[in-house]
Scaffold this active site. Structure first.
Site, PDB file in Angstrom:
ATOM      1  N   ASP A 247       0.827  -1.205   0.000  1.00  0.00           N
ATOM      2  CA  ASP A 247       0.000   0.000   0.000  1.00  0.00           C
ATOM      3  C   ASP A 247       0.863   1.257   0.000  1.00  0.00           C
ATOM      4  O   ASP A 247       2.044   1.204   0.300  1.00  0.00           O
ATOM      5  CB  ASP A 247      -0.816   0.061   1.294  1.00  0.00           C
ATOM      6  CG  ASP A 247      -1.919  -0.960   1.306  1.00  0.00           C
ATOM      7  OD1 ASP A 247      -2.133  -1.599   0.275  1.00  0.00           O
ATOM      8  OD2 ASP A 247      -2.556  -1.090   2.359  1.00  0.00           O
ATOM      9  N   LYS A 269      -4.358   2.329  -2.667  1.00  0.00           N
ATOM     10  CA  LYS A 269      -5.157   2.397  -1.457  1.00  0.00           C
ATOM     11  C   LYS A 269      -4.920   3.703  -0.749  1.00  0.00           C
ATOM     12  O   LYS A 269      -3.996   3.882   0.007  1.00  0.00           O
ATOM     13  CB  LYS A 269      -4.812   1.245  -0.498  1.00  0.00           C
ATOM     14  CG  LYS A 269      -5.476  -0.049  -0.816  1.00  0.00           C
ATOM     15  CD  LYS A 269      -6.945   0.031  -0.508  1.00  0.00           C
ATOM     16  CE  LYS A 269      -7.476  -1.279  -0.025  1.00  0.00           C
ATOM     17  NZ  LYS A 269      -7.031  -1.584   1.301  1.00  0.00           N
ATOM     18  N   MET A 382      -7.698   8.311   9.424  1.00  0.00           N
ATOM     19  CA  MET A 382      -8.285   8.831   8.176  1.00  0.00           C
ATOM     20  C   MET A 382      -9.166  10.056   8.449  1.00  0.00           C
ATOM     21  O   MET A 382     -10.232  10.192   7.869  1.00  0.00           O
ATOM     22  CB  MET A 382      -9.136   7.742   7.486  1.00  0.00           C
ATOM     23  CG  MET A 382      -8.351   6.495   7.160  1.00  0.00           C
ATOM     24  SD  MET A 382      -9.402   5.113   6.701  1.00  0.00           S
ATOM     25  CE  MET A 382      -9.958   4.499   8.261  1.00  0.00           C
TER      26      MET A 382
HETATM   27  N1  SAH Z   1      -3.990  -0.552   9.317  1.00  0.00           N
HETATM   28  C1  SAH Z   1      -3.473   0.742   9.579  1.00  0.00           C
HETATM   29  C2  SAH Z   1      -4.470   1.818   9.341  1.00  0.00           C
HETATM   30  C3  SAH Z   1      -4.897   1.928   7.932  1.00  0.00           C
HETATM   31  S1  SAH Z   1      -6.038   3.246   7.677  1.00  0.00           S
HETATM   32  C4  SAH Z   1      -2.944   0.760  11.013  1.00  0.00           C
HETATM   33  O1  SAH Z   1      -3.187  -0.147  11.786  1.00  0.00           O
HETATM   34  O2  SAH Z   1      -2.259   1.731  11.348  1.00  0.00           O
HETATM   35  C5  SAH Z   1      -4.976   4.510   7.146  1.00  0.00           C
HETATM   36  C6  SAH Z   1      -4.862   5.590   8.177  1.00  0.00           C
HETATM   37  O3  SAH Z   1      -3.956   5.202   9.197  1.00  0.00           O
HETATM   38  C7  SAH Z   1      -4.314   6.872   7.649  1.00  0.00           C
HETATM   39  O4  SAH Z   1      -5.290   7.618   7.006  1.00  0.00           O
HETATM   40  C8  SAH Z   1      -3.866   7.529   8.923  1.00  0.00           C
HETATM   41  O5  SAH Z   1      -4.959   8.037   9.627  1.00  0.00           O
HETATM   42  C9  SAH Z   1      -3.361   6.355   9.720  1.00  0.00           C
HETATM   43  N2  SAH Z   1      -1.893   6.221   9.624  1.00  0.00           N
HETATM   44  C10 SAH Z   1      -1.225   5.151   9.234  1.00  0.00           C
HETATM   45  N3  SAH Z   1       0.095   5.331   9.327  1.00  0.00           N
HETATM   46  C11 SAH Z   1       0.271   6.562   9.813  1.00  0.00           C
HETATM   47  C12 SAH Z   1       1.402   7.346  10.157  1.00  0.00           C
HETATM   48  N4  SAH Z   1       2.640   6.893  10.024  1.00  0.00           N
HETATM   49  N5  SAH Z   1       1.183   8.585  10.656  1.00  0.00           N
HETATM   50  C13 SAH Z   1      -0.059   9.051  10.791  1.00  0.00           C
HETATM   51  N6  SAH Z   1      -1.158   8.359  10.487  1.00  0.00           N
HETATM   52  C14 SAH Z   1      -1.011   7.126  10.006  1.00  0.00           C
END
Ligand code: SAH
Length: 459
Positions: A247, A269, A382
């Site tokens: 992704d 994605k 998100m």
């Molecule tokens: N499965 C992932 C989440 C996926 S949804 C998890 O467990 O983290 C995607 C969202 O995750 C993004 O829109 C953001 O809100 C958050 N996100 C993921 N990585 C991030 C990062 N390094 N810094 C800030 N937000 C992050």
């Protein structure tokens, strides 16, 4: 079933035959073939029996039968012409719980000797339960004509290769399928035609192919960005995979840790950029695994937290594809930690909620009244484009306007930026700080702890 068929190991065991004539000879010969230690009880021996005894080093007791002849016997066969002697043998054996067979007298037997087709190690035993030994023998002849003459050679070859194949094909079901395929194909014909070396080579080649062809999908959480937050298991599987579907959220420095020769497929994605639709990703995973590949599905954070990981493995399970799931550090945990914000705290927050801030038509379907309460931490994924609505809803449901809010961009990476303000001022603050996605939003009193606990400096 009148009797339980068993194959009895009598190698080196004392087996008694009572009788010295032709019938006794047949039974003694059979026992000798099975490696028994023969013990013959008979006042007189026919010539042929005498020479068998000599050849086999049998112990001969040249007396009328007496119960003491059965001392330490494993089994006994009575084959005399005299009903009284046969009955005495049967009685004595039963008294000592020694299995006994009396030729042609099923009522006196505790076991019967079947008609056999011997292509050792393949052995077919046929019994009519004493109803008709002649019928049993005619079935035996039928089986003899049906069984390939060299089936013994085939069995010996399979025995030789068993351990080697076990080492190559680990799963029991996979191995069963493999052997079935070998036996249904043309390899047995090679053995029957005397080409055993060729057959051996073919089996080993097929096993190599079968073990290589078993595809699998690893659904792996890559964590929030810092490659050092990968689990050991994630790293191991990243080195193993032939093809990787990743992704946008998986950071560049994590991709550098993949096997250099692995095929890397970007499947996008992102809210505004669904490079590859979810259904297509599901289909790709199944297709690649079926091609025998080790497929790594690498996802940001944890695959089971806003990652649609459940849907992806549902389609794998439905297609019968093997898979493993490896959890990762989720964004809320990673971002909060690297921003110096404990998600819970004894004084300020007794629970933490992971929420989606993804705004659909008609707003975010969340229980705002409950979320507006004190003593909890809200972590929105998100949520950047919906920040306005989130703040408005919380204010409208009674949350303190001075409630601290943090917006963390690209948490845990060298590009990490953290914007802190309150429920009212945060929208302006993120404009000043030029915050862009991906961001994690934290709402709660714990955010104020950052003043003291901010520790992370990008290298
Ligand atoms: N499965 C992932 C989440 C996926 S949804 C998890 O467990 O983290 C995607 C969202 O995750 C993004 O829109 C953001 O809100 C958050 N996100 C993921 N990585 C991030 C990062 N390094 N810094 C800030 N937000 C992050």
């Amino acid at each position: 079933m009148e009797r339980l068929p068993l194959f009895f190991d009598v190698k080196g065991k004392r087996c008694v035959v009572v009788g010295g004539g032709e019938v006794a000879l047949r039974k003694a010969t059979l026992l000798a073939r099975a490696g028994a230690k023969l013990h013959i009880v008979a006042p007189e021996l026919d010539d042929e029996m005498a020479s068998l005894c000599k050849r086999e080093g049998a112990f001969v007791c040249p007396i009328e039968f007496q119960p003491c002849c059965l001392a330490s016997a494993t089994l006994v066969i009575a084959a005399t012409d005299y009903l009284d002697v046969n009955t005495a043998v049967s009685d004595a054996a039963k008294a000592l719980s020694i299995p006994v067979n009396v030729v042609d007298q099923p009522a006196l037997c505790t076991f019967i000797v079947p008609a056999i087709v011997d292509r050792s190690p393949i052995l077919v035993a046929i019994s009519s339960g004493g109803a008709s030994p002649i019928l049993a023998r005619s079935i035996k002849r039928l089986i003899e004509t049906l069984l390939p003459a060299r089936v013994d050679r085939l069995a010996l070859l399979l025995r030789q290769l068993r351990d080697a194949i076990k080492g190559k094909i680990r799963g029991f079901d996979d191995r069963t399928r493999f052997w079935e395929k070998v036996l249904e194909g043309d390899i047995p014909e090679l053995v029957y035609a005397g080409k055993e070396d060729e057959a051996r080579k073919r089996i080993l080649d097929e096993a190599k192919r079968a073990s290589a062809a078993r595809g699998e999908v690893y659904l792996v959480g890559a964590g929030p960005g810092d490659p050092e937050l990968l689990t050991l298991k994630a790293l191991r599987l990243m080195h193993k995979a032939d093809v990787v579907l990743f992704d946008r959220l998986v950071s560049e420095s994590i991709l550098l840790k993949l096997r250099p020769d692995a095929d890397k497929i970007f499947v996008g994605k992102q809210k505004s950029d669904h490079a590859v639709p979810q259904e297509t990703i599901n289909e790709m995973l199944v297709r690649l695994a079926r091609e025998g590949k080790k497929v790594l599905r690498l996802k940001g954070g944890d695959p089971f937290i806003f990652g649609r990981g459940g849907e992806e493995i549902e389609s794998l399970a439905a297609a019968g594809v093997d898979f493993q799931v490896v959890p990762g550090i989720t964004a809320a945990s990673g971002c909060a930690t690297y921003a110096g914000i404990p998600l819970t705290h004894r004084d300020y927050s007794q629970s933490v909620r992971f929420l989606t801030g993804h705004i659909r038509e008609g707003g975010v379907p969340l229980d705002w009244a409950m979320l507006a309460g004190e003593q909890q931490t809200l972590a929105f994924y998100m949520g950047l484009s919906g920040l306005q609505i989130i703040c408005d809803e919380l204010l409208a449901h009674g949350m303190d306007p001075s409630m601290p809010v943090a917006v963390i961009e690209q948490g845990t990476t060298r590009e990490q930026k953290v914007s802190v303000a309150n429920l009212v001022s945060i929208r302006e603050q993120i404009l000043v700080d030029e915050i862009k996605p991906p961001t994690l939003i934290i709402v709660g009193r714990v955010v104020s702890l950052r003043e003291k606990l901010d520790w992370f400096r990008a290298p």
